[in-house]
Write an enzyme that holds these catalytic residues in place. Structure first.
Site, PDB file in Angstrom:
ATOM      1  N   ASN A  20      -6.643  13.801   1.145  1.00 55.52           N
ATOM      2  CA  ASN A  20      -5.945  12.668   1.771  1.00 55.52           C
ATOM      3  C   ASN A  20      -6.585  11.326   1.447  1.00 55.52           C
ATOM      4  O   ASN A  20      -5.873  10.318   1.383  1.00 55.52           O
ATOM      5  CB  ASN A  20      -5.920  12.893   3.296  1.00 55.52           C
ATOM      6  CG  ASN A  20      -5.564  11.630   4.048  1.00 55.52           C
ATOM      7  OD1 ASN A  20      -4.406  11.212   4.072  1.00 55.52           O
ATOM      8  ND2 ASN A  20      -6.561  10.994   4.650  1.00 55.52           N
TER       9      ASN A  20
ATOM     10  N   SER B 260       2.601   9.969  -2.308  1.00 55.05           N
ATOM     11  CA  SER B 260       3.310   8.769  -1.841  1.00 55.05           C
ATOM     12  C   SER B 260       4.704   8.801  -2.449  1.00 55.05           C
ATOM     13  O   SER B 260       4.899   9.408  -3.514  1.00 55.05           O
ATOM     14  CB  SER B 260       2.562   7.519  -2.326  1.00 55.05           C
ATOM     15  OG  SER B 260       3.383   6.371  -2.188  1.00 55.05           O
TER      16      SER B 260
ATOM     17  N   TYR C  37      -1.809   2.145  -8.444  1.00 52.24           N
ATOM     18  CA  TYR C  37      -1.552   3.090  -7.347  1.00 52.24           C
ATOM     19  C   TYR C  37      -0.442   4.070  -7.744  1.00 52.24           C
ATOM     20  O   TYR C  37      -0.572   5.278  -7.554  1.00 52.24           O
ATOM     21  CB  TYR C  37      -1.155   2.298  -6.095  1.00 52.24           C
ATOM     22  CG  TYR C  37      -0.961   3.157  -4.876  1.00 52.24           C
ATOM     23  CD1 TYR C  37      -2.052   3.743  -4.232  1.00 52.24           C
ATOM     24  CD2 TYR C  37       0.310   3.397  -4.353  1.00 52.24           C
ATOM     25  CE1 TYR C  37      -1.879   4.546  -3.114  1.00 52.24           C
ATOM     26  CE2 TYR C  37       0.491   4.188  -3.229  1.00 52.24           C
ATOM     27  CZ  TYR C  37      -0.606   4.759  -2.609  1.00 52.24           C
ATOM     28  OH  TYR C  37      -0.430   5.556  -1.511  1.00 52.24           O
TER      29      TYR C  37
ATOM     30  N   ALA D 207       0.491   4.940 -10.721  1.00 48.11           N
ATOM     31  CA  ALA D 207      -0.021   5.848 -11.763  1.00 48.11           C
ATOM     32  C   ALA D 207      -0.837   6.970 -11.122  1.00 48.11           C
ATOM     33  O   ALA D 207      -0.689   8.157 -11.476  1.00 48.11           O
ATOM     34  CB  ALA D 207      -0.870   5.072 -12.760  1.00 48.11           C
ATOM     35  N   SER D 208      -1.676   6.614 -10.150  1.00 47.91           N
ATOM     36  CA  SER D 208      -2.538   7.638  -9.524  1.00 47.91           C
ATOM     37  C   SER D 208      -1.704   8.660  -8.751  1.00 47.91           C
ATOM     38  O   SER D 208      -1.988   9.857  -8.770  1.00 47.91           O
ATOM     39  CB  SER D 208      -3.570   6.983  -8.600  1.00 47.91           C
ATOM     40  OG  SER D 208      -2.958   6.468  -7.423  1.00 47.91           O
ATOM     41  N   LYS D 209      -0.651   8.188  -8.068  1.00 50.02           N
ATOM     42  CA  LYS D 209       0.153   9.112  -7.262  1.00 50.02           C
ATOM     43  C   LYS D 209       1.123   9.917  -8.134  1.00 50.02           C
ATOM     44  O   LYS D 209       1.454  11.052  -7.794  1.00 50.02           O
ATOM     45  CB  LYS D 209       0.888   8.343  -6.152  1.00 50.02           C
ATOM     46  CG  LYS D 209      -0.050   7.738  -5.103  1.00 50.02           C
ATOM     47  CD  LYS D 209      -0.839   8.800  -4.329  1.00 50.02           C
ATOM     48  CE  LYS D 209      -1.718   8.189  -3.240  1.00 50.02           C
ATOM     49  NZ  LYS D 209      -2.423   9.166  -2.411  1.00 50.02           N
TER      50      LYS D 209
HETATM   51  N1  LIG Z   1      -0.533   3.549   4.405  1.00 50.05           N
HETATM   52  C1  LIG Z   1       0.505   3.708   3.603  1.00 50.05           C
HETATM   53  O1  LIG Z   1       1.448   2.881   3.576  1.00 50.05           O
HETATM   54  C2  LIG Z   1       0.600   4.942   2.729  1.00 50.05           C
HETATM   55  C3  LIG Z   1       1.831   5.251   2.133  1.00 50.05           C
HETATM   56  C4  LIG Z   1       1.928   6.372   1.323  1.00 50.05           C
HETATM   57  C5  LIG Z   1       0.811   7.163   1.103  1.00 50.05           C
HETATM   58  N2  LIG Z   1      -0.375   6.864   1.689  1.00 50.05           N
HETATM   59  C6  LIG Z   1      -1.527   7.720   1.390  1.00 50.05           C
HETATM   60  O2  LIG Z   1      -2.014   8.290   2.586  1.00 50.05           O
HETATM   61  C7  LIG Z   1      -3.405   8.583   2.449  1.00 50.05           C
HETATM   62  C8  LIG Z   1      -4.143   8.088   3.675  1.00 50.05           C
HETATM   63  O3  LIG Z   1      -3.989   6.687   3.784  1.00 50.05           O
HETATM   64  P1  LIG Z   1      -3.868   5.918   5.184  1.00 50.05           P
HETATM   65  O4  LIG Z   1      -2.571   5.216   5.206  1.00 50.05           O
HETATM   66  O5  LIG Z   1      -4.204   6.824   6.293  1.00 50.05           O
HETATM   67  O6  LIG Z   1      -4.982   4.795   4.958  1.00 50.05           O
HETATM   68  P2  LIG Z   1      -6.385   4.493   5.683  1.00 50.05           P
HETATM   69  O7  LIG Z   1      -6.210   4.317   7.145  1.00 50.05           O
HETATM   70  O8  LIG Z   1      -6.970   3.360   4.910  1.00 50.05           O
HETATM   71  O9  LIG Z   1      -7.222   5.825   5.431  1.00 50.05           O
HETATM   72  C9  LIG Z   1      -7.812   6.098   4.209  1.00 50.05           C
HETATM   73  C10 LIG Z   1      -8.940   7.083   4.437  1.00 50.05           C
HETATM   74  O10 LIG Z   1      -9.517   7.392   3.167  1.00 50.05           O
HETATM   75  C11 LIG Z   1     -10.919   7.222   3.262  1.00 50.05           C
HETATM   76  N3  LIG Z   1     -11.456   6.844   1.968  1.00 50.05           N
HETATM   77  C12 LIG Z   1     -11.050   5.852   1.141  1.00 50.05           C
HETATM   78  N4  LIG Z   1     -11.804   5.823   0.034  1.00 50.05           N
HETATM   79  C13 LIG Z   1     -12.714   6.825   0.170  1.00 50.05           C
HETATM   80  C14 LIG Z   1     -13.782   7.292  -0.629  1.00 50.05           C
HETATM   81  N5  LIG Z   1     -14.073   6.749  -1.824  1.00 50.05           N
HETATM   82  N6  LIG Z   1     -14.516   8.340  -0.176  1.00 50.05           N
HETATM   83  C15 LIG Z   1     -14.254   8.895   1.034  1.00 50.05           C
HETATM   84  N7  LIG Z   1     -13.246   8.504   1.814  1.00 50.05           N
HETATM   85  C16 LIG Z   1     -12.494   7.467   1.398  1.00 50.05           C
HETATM   86  C17 LIG Z   1     -11.136   6.162   4.327  1.00 50.05           C
HETATM   87  O11 LIG Z   1     -12.389   6.332   4.975  1.00 50.05           O
HETATM   88  P3  LIG Z   1     -13.735   5.499   4.736  1.00 50.05           P
HETATM   89  O12 LIG Z   1     -13.342   4.084   4.454  1.00 50.05           O
HETATM   90  O13 LIG Z   1     -14.470   5.686   6.021  1.00 50.05           O
HETATM   91  O14 LIG Z   1     -14.394   6.178   3.587  1.00 50.05           O
HETATM   92  C18 LIG Z   1     -10.033   6.531   5.305  1.00 50.05           C
HETATM   93  O15 LIG Z   1     -10.481   7.548   6.168  1.00 50.05           O
HETATM   94  C19 LIG Z   1      -3.841   7.937   1.139  1.00 50.05           C
HETATM   95  O16 LIG Z   1      -3.917   8.902   0.124  1.00 50.05           O
HETATM   96  C20 LIG Z   1      -2.706   6.971   0.819  1.00 50.05           C
HETATM   97  O17 LIG Z   1      -2.564   6.738  -0.560  1.00 50.05           O
HETATM   98  C21 LIG Z   1      -0.501   5.773   2.507  1.00 50.05           C
END
Ligand SMILES: NC(=O)c1ccc[n+]([C@@H]2O[C@H](COP(=O)([O-])OP(=O)(O)OC[C@H]3O[C@@H](n4cnc5c(N)ncnc54)[C@H](OP(=O)(O)O)[C@@H]3O)[C@@H](O)[C@H]2O)c1
Length: 291
Positions: A110, A170, A183, A185-187
């Site tokens: 995640n 995503s 982003y 590209a990664s997804k």
């Molecule tokens: N928010 C959106 O609009 C959205 C939409 C579609 C998909 N997503 C996907 O959903 C997933 C979760 O995102 P979210 O929306 O919940 O965002 P978030 O609240 O920013 O959570 C991201 C989490 O990833 C951790 N993280 C980031 N970089 C890291 C690293 N290098 N090593 C370890 N942990 C790391 C962060 O923790 P720390 O900072 O404590 O390390 C945090 O716990 C992601 O894959 C994102 O791409 C999000």
């Protein structure tokens, strides 16, 4: 004439694929906020022990306390570190050896980061960093966990629980948009890789679930990589993180191959499947209008 041999059916046939939280062991990366935090609380509340990984120690400590507050029997084991650091992965997998006798029932990839801005205006480091966290890290965590997932699959007759790899993608891994090229590209990479290994792992009795959220209310837009202050995401509507976590949980339990979340997300993905030139034209106009 020799009688037809009554060979034993392959272990993956006749199995109804399902995943169960009770007595399971999971690893969730990016558990300190947003979707990962909510999914960890949900899993822990249903009797699954969760190894929760993220960089912010204090957030993980708060998560452990919150899980206990919600359910005194909840077990959340924090691992502090960066998902791109393979010694952190190895620490998490060591916990699987100790707590789960080397059997892992669920890996949730995640942790993720984003970035906003035109490709040619960005430092090349933005692409590298986003690909490392969103794509290479899930690949390497999965590679490292495979033996433990297979051990859990071999336990299916006893536990009736299909091990699952859940990748949080995503909608932008199905339809790319401008100003988020790294982003997207990664997804897309995560999506393609998930589809490929899903087929490969069917014979191992391991399910691969791709969950593709649309815009989600979380801390995601507070920690964008290589992005100028004030850059805003052009997206409509958003789901709260706990709603996304519940949808991800349902997909895991049912061992669904893929779920695309939210009406807006489905509209983007399915309109692109029907008529990509129209979606290309609309997206190009949004950029022209901004110039
Ligand atoms: N928010 C959106 O609009 C959205 C939409 C579609 C998909 N997503 C996907 O959903 C997933 C979760 O995102 P979210 O929306 O919940 O965002 P978030 O609240 O920013 O959570 C991201 C989490 O990833 C951790 N993280 C980031 N970089 C890291 C690293 N290098 N090593 C370890 N942990 C790391 C962060 O923790 P720390 O900072 O404590 O390390 C945090 O716990 C992601 O894959 C994102 O791409 C999000």
């Amino acid at each position: 004439m020799a009688a037809p041999s009554k060979s034993k059916p392959a272990p993956w046939t006749n199995r109804r694929r399902r995943w169960r939280p009770e007595g399971s062991l999971a690893v969730v990366t990016g558990a300190s906020s947003g979707i990962g935090r909510e999914l960890t609380l949900l899993l822990a509340g249903k009797g699954c022990r969760v190894i929760a990984v993220a960089r912010r120690r204090e957030r993980l400590e708060e998560l452990v306390a919150e899980a206990k507050r919600l359910s005194p029997k909840a077990e959340v084991i924090p691992i502090v570190g960066d998902v791109t650091d393979m010694s952190v992965r190895d620490q998490a997998l060591e916990q699987v050896r100790v707590l789960g006798e080397g059997k892992l029932d669920l890996l949730v990839n995640n942790a993720g980061v984003g970035g906003i801005g035109r490709f040619m205006d960005a430092d090349p480091e933005r692409m590298r960093q986003i690909m490392e966290v969103n794509f290479h890290a899930p690949v390497e965590w999965t590679r490292g966990a495979m033996e433990m997932l297979r051990n859990a699959a071999n336990d299916f007759p006893t536990r009736q629980c299909t091990p699952v790899i859940c990748n949080i993608g995503s909608v932008l891994g199905h339809r790319a948009v401008p100003e988020k090229s790294e982003y997207c590209a990664s997804k897309f990479a995560l999506h393609g890789w998930s589809d490929s290994i899903r087929a490969e792992l069917t014979s191992d009795g391991i399910a691969v679930v791709l969950v593709s959220p649309s815009t989600t209310k979380s801390e995601f837009f507070d920690s964008l990589v290589g992005t100028e202050a004030g850059q805003k995401s052009k997206s409509f509507g958003s789901w709260p993180a706990d709603r996304v976590a519940r949808a991800a949980y349902a997909a895991i339990v049912a061992c669904r191959s893929e779920v695309i979340l939210s009406l807006g997300g489905k509209a983007l993905v399915y309109s692109d499947r029907l008529t990509p030139p129209l979606v290309n034209a609309i997206l190009a106009r949004t950029i022209e209008n901004a110039d």
